[in-house]
Structure formats: C-alpha cells, structure tokens
Design a protein around this motif. Sequence first.
Motif, PDB file in Angstrom:
ATOM      1  N   ALA A 121       0.844  -1.203   0.000  1.00 61.40           N
ATOM      2  CA  ALA A 121       0.000   0.000   0.000  1.00 61.40           C
ATOM      3  C   ALA A 121       0.877   1.251   0.000  1.00 61.40           C
ATOM      4  N   PRO A 122       0.431   2.319  -0.659  1.00 60.15           N
ATOM      5  CA  PRO A 122       1.194   3.570  -0.628  1.00 60.15           C
ATOM      6  C   PRO A 122       1.207   4.162   0.783  1.00 60.15           C
ATOM      7  N   ILE A 123       2.280   4.823   1.111  1.00 57.96           N
ATOM      8  CA  ILE A 123       2.426   5.443   2.432  1.00 57.96           C
ATOM      9  C   ILE A 123       3.046   6.830   2.278  1.00 57.96           C
ATOM     10  N   VAL A 124       2.917   7.625   3.333  1.00 51.08           N
ATOM     11  CA  VAL A 124       3.647   8.889   3.384  1.00 51.08           C
ATOM     12  C   VAL A 124       5.086   8.557   3.772  1.00 51.08           C
ATOM     13  N   LEU A 125       6.017   8.851   2.896  1.00 45.19           N
ATOM     14  CA  LEU A 125       7.415   8.510   3.141  1.00 45.19           C
ATOM     15  C   LEU A 125       8.079   9.496   4.099  1.00 45.19           C
ATOM     16  N   PHE A 126       7.822  10.787   3.898  1.00 43.67           N
ATOM     17  CA  PHE A 126       8.353  11.765   4.844  1.00 43.67           C
ATOM     18  C   PHE A 126       7.703  13.126   4.637  1.00 43.67           C
ATOM     19  N   THR A 127       7.799  13.939   5.667  1.00 44.14           N
ATOM     20  CA  THR A 127       7.313  15.324   5.639  1.00 44.14           C
ATOM     21  C   THR A 127       8.462  16.220   6.074  1.00 44.14           C
ATOM     22  N   ARG A 128       8.668  17.318   5.362  1.00 42.56           N
ATOM     23  CA  ARG A 128       9.753  18.221   5.748  1.00 42.56           C
ATOM     24  C   ARG A 128       9.321  19.672   5.553  1.00 42.56           C
ATOM     25  N   LEU A 129       9.759  20.520   6.469  1.00 41.82           N
ATOM     26  CA  LEU A 129       9.506  21.952   6.347  1.00 41.82           C
ATOM     27  C   LEU A 129      10.600  22.592   5.508  1.00 41.82           C
ATOM     28  N   ASP A 130      10.200  23.571   4.721  1.00 41.59           N
ATOM     29  CA  ASP A 130      11.169  24.356   3.950  1.00 41.59           C
ATOM     30  C   ASP A 130      11.604  25.527   4.828  1.00 41.59           C
ATOM     31  N   SER A 131      12.802  25.421   5.365  1.00 46.38           N
ATOM     32  CA  SER A 131      13.289  26.439   6.306  1.00 46.38           C
ATOM     33  C   SER A 131      13.369  27.829   5.684  1.00 46.38           C
ATOM     34  N   SER A 132      13.638  27.869   4.381  1.00 44.81           N
ATOM     35  CA  SER A 132      13.772  29.167   3.713  1.00 44.81           C
ATOM     36  C   SER A 132      12.428  29.876   3.544  1.00 44.81           C
ATOM     37  N   LYS A 133      11.334  29.109   3.600  1.00 41.92           N
ATOM     38  CA  LYS A 133      10.002  29.694   3.401  1.00 41.92           C
ATOM     39  C   LYS A 133       9.143  29.666   4.657  1.00 41.92           C
ATOM     40  N   THR A 134       9.630  29.019   5.717  1.00 41.95           N
ATOM     41  CA  THR A 134       8.904  28.971   6.987  1.00 41.95           C
ATOM     42  C   THR A 134       9.443  30.078   7.884  1.00 41.95           C
ATOM     43  N   ARG A 135       8.543  30.906   8.394  1.00 44.42           N
ATOM     44  CA  ARG A 135       9.003  32.056   9.175  1.00 44.42           C
ATOM     45  C   ARG A 135       7.981  32.443  10.243  1.00 44.42           C
ATOM     46  N   VAL A 136       8.472  33.133  11.246  1.00 41.12           N
ATOM     47  CA  VAL A 136       7.599  33.679  12.291  1.00 41.12           C
ATOM     48  C   VAL A 136       7.008  34.984  11.774  1.00 41.12           C
ATOM     49  N   TYR A 137       5.686  35.027  11.674  1.00 41.38           N
ATOM     50  CA  TYR A 137       5.017  36.228  11.184  1.00 41.38           C
ATOM     51  C   TYR A 137       4.800  37.230  12.310  1.00 41.38           C
ATOM     52  N   ASP A 138       4.475  36.703  13.503  1.00 42.07           N
ATOM     53  CA  ASP A 138       4.206  37.604  14.624  1.00 42.07           C
ATOM     54  C   ASP A 138       4.453  36.848  15.929  1.00 42.07           C
ATOM     55  N   ARG A 139       4.933  37.565  16.921  1.00 42.85           N
ATOM     56  CA  ARG A 139       5.113  36.983  18.255  1.00 42.85           C
ATOM     57  C   ARG A 139       4.854  38.058  19.298  1.00 42.85           C
ATOM     58  N   SER A 140       4.086  37.697  20.302  1.00 41.58           N
ATOM     59  CA  SER A 140       3.759  38.660  21.358  1.00 41.58           C
ATOM     60  C   SER A 140       3.955  37.995  22.717  1.00 41.58           C
ATOM     61  N   THR A 141       4.476  38.739  23.670  1.00 38.39           N
ATOM     62  CA  THR A 141       4.732  38.222  25.013  1.00 38.39           C
ATOM     63  C   THR A 141       4.125  39.146  26.063  1.00 38.39           C
ATOM     64  N   GLY A 142       3.866  38.580  27.268  1.00 39.18           N
ATOM     65  CA  GLY A 142       3.367  39.380  28.392  1.00 39.18           C
ATOM     66  C   GLY A 142       4.443  40.327  28.894  1.00 39.18           C
ATOM     67  N   ILE A 143       4.020  41.267  29.693  1.00 39.48           N
ATOM     68  CA  ILE A 143       4.946  42.315  30.119  1.00 39.48           C
ATOM     69  C   ILE A 143       6.058  41.777  31.029  1.00 39.48           C
TER      70      ILE A 143
END
Length: 206
Positions: A121-143
């Motif tokens: 049966a076919p399977i998912v062989l692997f999953t990988r993130l593209d580091s060059s296109k994956t980025r933090v759009y926004d981050r917020s922290t408490g005071i």
Amino acid sequence: MIDSAKRIGMLTLIICALIGISALTYVVYNTFIKEKGFYVNTNGTAVVKEIQKLQRLETSAYTIEKIIDAGTTGNKFQQFLYGDKILLIANGQVIAGFDLSKMTGKDIVVNGQSIMVNMPAPIVLFTRLDSSKTRVYDRSTGILSKGERDLESEARAQAEISIRQAACEGGILDAAEENGRKQINSLLAAIGFQDITVNIPKGQCQ
C-alpha cells in the motif's frame, strides 16, 4: 610438376578466400541485417530484485503552506503578565510512495509474457519543512515574560503534523497509487512483458 603445384596453390587460395568471404558474410548478417528478437525474463525472483532496486519509490509530492498559531495557556490576566504567543507561516513538502523493499517472490506471478504484481500500500514517506520559506510572522509576550524558549520549535513540530494531515486529506495517497501503477507498468513493459496486472491496496495515513 611446377604447373601442378601452382594449380594446387591457386585452388588453396580460392578455398581460403571463399571461407573468409563466408565468415565475413555471416558476421555482417548477424550483426547488421538479421532482425533482432526479444526476450522476457520469466524468473520472478529477478523481477522482484529489479523492482526492489527502486527501494522507496516516490510517486507523489504535495507542497503545502499553513498558518500555525501556538502559545501558552491561561486566563487573560496571566496572558497579560506571562503569556507568549507565536504566529508561524509554515511551508513544507509531503512525499508519498511505496516501500518496495518489503516485496518478496510471492508478490510476483509470471506466466510467459504475462505478469501480476502485488504492490504494498502507498504510504507517506516523509514530511519536511522548507526552512527558507517557513518564518515567524508575529510573536507577542506578556509584560513580565521572557518568552518560552521552545515555543517556536514546538510550533514547527506541530506544523509538520498539520501539513502531513492536510496532504492526506487532499488525497496524496490516491495520487501516489495512480502514479505508482503507471511507473511499475512502464518498468515491466520495458523489460518485455505484454500483459501486466498491478494490484495496489488502498493506503491509509497514520
């Protein structure tokens, strides 16, 4: 006496020439003129080894982009003081196909120019993130927050899971099955088989 020796010599030369011409004609005919036939390797084990050479056969690839929202839990006051939230734009690729190393001689049935192949049966062989296109759009922290050190890593890990699930819901295993059937058919036709049956069970994402 001399004339007789000359005649014998001439006759010998003629015979040798005829033999040489015959040999040359035979070589030229078999090399350049004679029509070439074909053969079918009816050894099922040999066919299995030929297929197993492909090992992990990649037959489908999806590229997916998702927005991942991750952060700490707590009430509004806790979030105001110590909260940490991240918005991650994740871009990744999911590859699906077949693990052909699991095939054995029992999965191949050969009868002359006919062959039946039972694929895994076919399977998912692997999953990988593209580091060059994956980025933090926004981050917020408490005071009073210094930010959770592992929050982005956790967001990326969850992004891989989410992207894999999206590919499964998008039918990546169905595409892998269809493309795999075509590729194996082409491989077996190239070997010389004329009647080809490829059986592939439905794959399930895990």
